[in-house]
Write a protein that holds these residues in place. Structure first.
Motif, short mmCIF file in Angstrom:
data_model
loop_
_atom_site.label_atom_id
_atom_site.label_comp_id
_atom_site.label_asym_id
_atom_site.label_seq_id
_atom_site.Cartn_x
_atom_site.Cartn_y
_atom_site.Cartn_z
N UNK A 301 22.65 5.78 8.74
CA UNK A 301 23.95 6.48 8.76
C UNK A 301 24.35 6.86 10.19
N UNK A 302 23.40 7.42 10.94
CA UNK A 302 23.70 7.81 12.33
C UNK A 302 23.79 6.57 13.23
N UNK A 303 22.88 5.62 13.02
CA UNK A 303 22.84 4.41 13.85
C UNK A 303 24.17 3.65 13.79
N UNK A 304 24.78 3.62 12.61
CA UNK A 304 26.05 2.89 12.43
C UNK A 304 27.27 3.81 12.48
N UNK A 305 27.02 5.09 12.74
CA UNK A 305 28.09 6.09 12.64
C UNK A 305 28.98 6.19 13.87
N UNK A 306 29.95 7.12 13.82
CA UNK A 306 30.97 7.24 14.89
C UNK A 306 30.42 7.75 16.22
N UNK A 307 29.23 8.37 16.22
CA UNK A 307 28.68 8.91 17.46
C UNK A 307 27.87 7.88 18.25
N UNK A 308 27.57 6.76 17.64
CA UNK A 308 26.65 5.79 18.23
C UNK A 308 27.25 5.09 19.44
N UNK A 309 26.48 5.06 20.52
CA UNK A 309 26.91 4.37 21.75
C UNK A 309 25.80 3.44 22.27
N UNK A 310 24.81 3.14 21.43
CA UNK A 310 23.64 2.41 21.93
C UNK A 310 23.93 0.96 22.29
N UNK A 311 24.98 0.36 21.72
CA UNK A 311 25.26 -1.02 22.13
C UNK A 311 26.02 -1.06 23.46
N UNK A 312 26.82 -0.02 23.75
CA UNK A 312 27.39 0.13 25.10
C UNK A 312 26.24 0.30 26.10
N UNK A 313 25.29 1.15 25.71
CA UNK A 313 24.11 1.45 26.53
C UNK A 313 23.32 0.17 26.81
N UNK A 314 23.15 -0.67 25.78
CA UNK A 314 22.41 -1.93 25.95
C UNK A 314 23.16 -2.86 26.92
N UNK A 315 24.48 -2.95 26.78
CA UNK A 315 25.27 -3.76 27.71
C UNK A 315 25.13 -3.24 29.13
N UNK A 316 25.09 -1.91 29.24
CA UNK A 316 25.02 -1.29 30.57
C UNK A 316 23.70 -1.57 31.29
N UNK A 317 22.67 -2.00 30.55
CA UNK A 317 21.44 -2.44 31.22
C UNK A 317 21.76 -3.53 32.24
N UNK A 318 22.65 -4.43 31.86
CA UNK A 318 22.96 -5.57 32.72
C UNK A 318 23.75 -5.13 33.96
N UNK A 319 24.74 -4.28 33.75
CA UNK A 319 25.57 -3.85 34.89
C UNK A 319 24.75 -3.02 35.89
N UNK A 320 23.85 -2.18 35.37
CA UNK A 320 23.06 -1.31 36.25
C UNK A 320 21.96 -2.09 36.98
N UNK A 321 21.33 -3.02 36.28
CA UNK A 321 20.33 -3.88 36.92
C UNK A 321 20.99 -4.72 38.02
N UNK A 322 22.18 -5.16 37.74
CA UNK A 322 22.94 -5.92 38.75
C UNK A 322 23.19 -5.08 39.99
N UNK A 323 23.52 -3.82 39.78
CA UNK A 323 23.77 -2.91 40.91
C UNK A 323 22.51 -2.72 41.75
N UNK A 324 21.37 -2.55 41.08
CA UNK A 324 20.10 -2.35 41.80
C UNK A 324 19.77 -3.58 42.64
N UNK A 325 19.89 -4.76 42.04
CA UNK A 325 19.58 -5.99 42.79
C UNK A 325 20.54 -6.19 43.95
#
Length: 337
Positions: A301-325
């Motif tokens: 319920x929470x994982x699929x609910x309106x508060x969930x931002x974990x897939x944005x967070x997962x995408x942001x792994x790429x943008x932040x790793x790119x910044x570090x490199x």
């Protein structure tokens, strides 16, 4: 600020100042914007990157690979069975060889000492894609996601629920303390963070004004939470501990009751993934059959609910790793005057 990162390794968050971490987070947001608008940002044109993976990975491997290619570099994946790291060849010798062939090295594995040795002997920037102690690239993605949602980091209340002494909990606590985020660890006493990690966080919190709290009482830590964050109950290499962890951590599950207790409409839920929120995995089915638990650290319920931002967070792994490199290895197009 860009110049201070040149040729540095990214091994643990505690090695960087608040201003430096904030710069990397903001640089990540800038690179994310460039990608969304289709603007090339090939700061690593012609570079070669070694990706060393002792531990398996979905997000970290995908993020480093796509980030490297976007930056114009060539990533080469070297898995646990591909090289002799620490087995037939010492870490020092491997580092010296790889440093002569590659311009940068990512390492994901067990030992923090190993990633530090790679940095010491390779002569090129080394980036920690996760060790048993720290998960620094995850932190940049996490706090970028928080900043995207709230417009700020200072004074945000982040509560981590679950296994309080794993690498993600360590990193959230220390990085949050550096950035002025109020981090609360909600976990059973048996799984409180190590004392030296707490002391490190408290030292940084004194400087930033952050508020650090570790408790096994929901009423002490959940009300007023802006962010509820959880991670798997059993970390990589601990699979034999499922039974005891399920029993121990069930009261720390992120569910609707916990969301309601936080009492904030704009609350967000984060998870570094993978998440056991249903039985659509081999693990999930196995745990459901053995222990009668169909949802572990977070309910569906929470994982699929309106508060969930974990897939944005997962995408942001790429943008932040790119910044570090880009910051540590790239030609940041700084004009010579």
């Amino acid at each position: 600020m860009g110049q201070v990162f040149q040729n540095r390794s990214f091994l643990a968050e505690k090695d960087f100042t608040r201003a430096e971490l904030e710069y990397l987070i903001d640089f990540s947001a800038h690179l994310k914007d460039l990608k969304k608008r289709g603007i090339l940002h090939r700061y690593l044109e012609g570079k070669n990157i070694a990706l060393l993976f002792e531990k398996t990975s979905t997000r970290t491997r995908a993020a480093f690979t796509v980030a490297a290619v976007d930056l114009g570099a060539h990533p080469e994946y070297l898995g646990a069975n591909d090289i002799q790291l620490g087995k037939k060849e010492s870490t020092e010798d491997t580092a010296k060889v790889l440093g002569r062939m590659f311009d940068g090295i990512e390492f994901r594995g067990f030992s923090q000492e190993m990633v530090e040795e790679l940095a010491e002997y390779s002569g090129v920037p080394v980036w920690n894609g996760l060790t048993d102690a720290w998960h620094p690239t995850q932190m940049l993605a996490d706090y970028l996601t928080v900043k995207e949602n709230f417009g700020r980091l200072e004074g945000i209340n982040l509560v981590y629920c679950g296994d309080g002494r794993n690498n993600v909990a360590n990193s959230l606590l220390v990085t949050g303390a550096i950035l002025g985020v109020n981090v609360r660890i909600f976990s059973p006493k048996e799984l409180f963070p190590a004392q030296e990690v707490v002391e490190l966080a408290e030292a940084f919190a004194k400087e930033s004004g952050a508020d650090i709290l570790i408790s096994d009482q929901a009423a002490e830590v959940i009300p007023g939470a802006d962010v509820l964050y959880t991670d798997v109950w059993v970390s990589m290499g601990e699979e034999d501990k499922f039974k005891e962890r399920v029993a121990l951590l069930k009261p720390y599950q992120v569910n609707q009751d916990l969301v309601d207790l936080a009492g904030k409409e704009e609350l967000i839920f984060l998870h570094c993934l993978p998440a056991f929120h249903d039985t659509n995995t081999v693990y999930g089915k196995d745990v459901a059959e053995k222990f009668g638990v169909e949802e572990m650290e977070v309910t569906d319920e929470v994982f699929r609910g309106p508060h969930a931002r974990h897939f944005d967070q997962a995408e942001n792994r790429m943008h932040t790793i790119k910044a570090v490199m880009a910051a540590t290895l790239g030609n940041l197009f700084i004009p010579k005057v």
